[in-house]
Design an enzyme around this catalytic site. Sequence first.
Site, PDB file in Angstrom:
ATOM      1  N   ILE A  46     -53.149  51.573   2.272  1.00 18.91           N
ATOM      2  CA  ILE A  46     -53.092  50.440   3.223  1.00 18.91           C
ATOM      3  C   ILE A  46     -51.941  50.679   4.187  1.00 18.91           C
ATOM      4  CG2 ILE A  46     -52.647  47.948   3.476  1.00 18.91           C
ATOM      5  CD1 ILE A  46     -55.028  48.257   1.882  1.00 18.91           C
ATOM      6  N   HIS A  47     -52.217  50.700   5.470  1.00 20.91           N
ATOM      7  CA  HIS A  47     -51.093  50.812   6.404  1.00 20.91           C
ATOM      8  C   HIS A  47     -51.386  50.260   7.795  1.00 20.91           C
ATOM      9  CE1 HIS A  47     -53.407  54.251   7.859  1.00 20.91           C
ATOM     10  NE2 HIS A  47     -52.734  54.120   8.985  1.00 20.91           N
ATOM     11  N   ARG A  48     -52.626  49.874   8.062  1.00 23.01           N
ATOM     12  CA  ARG A  48     -52.971  49.480   9.437  1.00 23.01           C
ATOM     13  C   ARG A  48     -52.233  48.230   9.881  1.00 23.01           C
ATOM     14  NH1 ARG A  48     -55.896  52.741  12.957  1.00 23.01           N
ATOM     15  NH2 ARG A  48     -56.773  54.303  11.573  1.00 23.01           N
TER      16      ARG A  48
ATOM     17  N   ASP B  79     -57.726  51.260   4.485  1.00 22.28           N
ATOM     18  CA  ASP B  79     -57.886  50.874   5.889  1.00 22.28           C
ATOM     19  C   ASP B  79     -57.576  52.064   6.788  1.00 22.28           C
ATOM     20  OD1 ASP B  79     -55.123  51.019   5.713  1.00 22.28           O
ATOM     21  OD2 ASP B  79     -54.757  48.910   6.221  1.00 22.28           O
TER      22      ASP B  79
END
Length: 361
Positions: free
Chosen positions: A208-210, A282
Amino acid sequence: MKIVTILGARPQFIKAGTVSREILRQCELGADIKEVIIHTGQHYDANMSDVFFEEMQIPKPDYFLGVGAKTHGSMTGQMIEKIEDVLLNEKPDWVLVYGDTNSTLAGAIAASKLHIKIAHVEAGLRSFNIRMPEEVNRILTDRISSILFCPTQAAVDNLKNEGINHWQNNAKVVLSGDVMQDGAFFYKNLAQQPQGFLIDDDYVLCTIHRAENTDDPKRLFAIFEALNQIAKNQQVVLPLHPRTKKIIQELQINTKNLTIINPVGYLNMVWLIHHSSLVMTDSGGLQKEAYFFAKPCITMRDETEWVELVEAGANKLVGADKAKILAGYQTMQMSLRNDSYDPNLYGGGEAAMKIIAELLR
Ligand code: UD1
Ligand code: UDP
């Protein structure tokens, strides 16, 4: 032929590494190509940058600009200024940019002002969500590129729909396939199990990083609530991006059921994908890598640029809604089997070869 390659963020090291390998191969066959690499510094931690150059034997950058951890405008502006200096010095025939990060746009703008031709790898992708910084970066980069290397037919179609034939820069669209597939095939045999934590035989791999998730507490809480619930049944291994790590700490988000590890190098990542049962992410790149290794993927975004994966039933978009994520987890677990996998969906692993052949032409 002199090419200046611009990179700066993790996915670009992985993509450009594959193309650099092809450049070296062509040189051994007698081609006259000089590649000069500019690292903007957008990603700078050892496990977000150095590890890829070392493990993947990517040629060491010739220039390191040291522009990281800034706001969008400041980062892009400082990069443009510093890239321009290098381009004035190097006078390349081509500037080669990858994907949709701020480093991509900065490289393209600096080149276009100096009338240096731009080749864009991963051109034509669209999420149709203009609030995403990546969407702005890719639209603007495409618009000023001379050669647009598209990974998919959908990307070619997007450019046609935008009227590329009427743009003033005589742009050429090439369906090259996806360089990430070349890389995944090449590094599959070199994959290494990450050390330092216990891993079950059956686990979910998650990243997850968006910005659209990390910068919206409601979305981020919902995602982690769902992940914690899934982790009661099945191990969830999450190599954590530094951006997400920082925000999780600030918001004190509960991650107690999850196996959180530091970002890993590509050889570990390929191992983790290959041995997982399911991917939840993501990330842009990881959606495709899941497919290359015939793993079902749940994408925690509202849209994807890789629409062919959703059409093929290999990827399910669940947004950042807890109930949808959990429902997606139930339905996707057994969905993609090896017999429904199409190795040609992303060009079959010859993208780098096609890109260099086209530039040499
Ligand atoms: C960038 C790209 C995104 C891509 C992602 C790949 C843009 C607009 N976004 O997002 O499209 O999917 O890279 O991972 O270009 N940080 C560190 N160490 C690092 C790198 C980042 O601590 O080595 C932290 C810093 O606090 C930094 C934050 O992460 O401010 C965000 O980094 P940035 O490069 O701005 O954006 P990403 O979220 O990484
Ligand atoms: N990746 C990696 N180590 C990690 C997480 C991701 O090597 O800890 C790889 C992943 O396999 C893919 C690329 O980084 O090849 C994707 O980068 P990221 O998700 O950061 O960016 P995006 O593709 O979303 O732009």
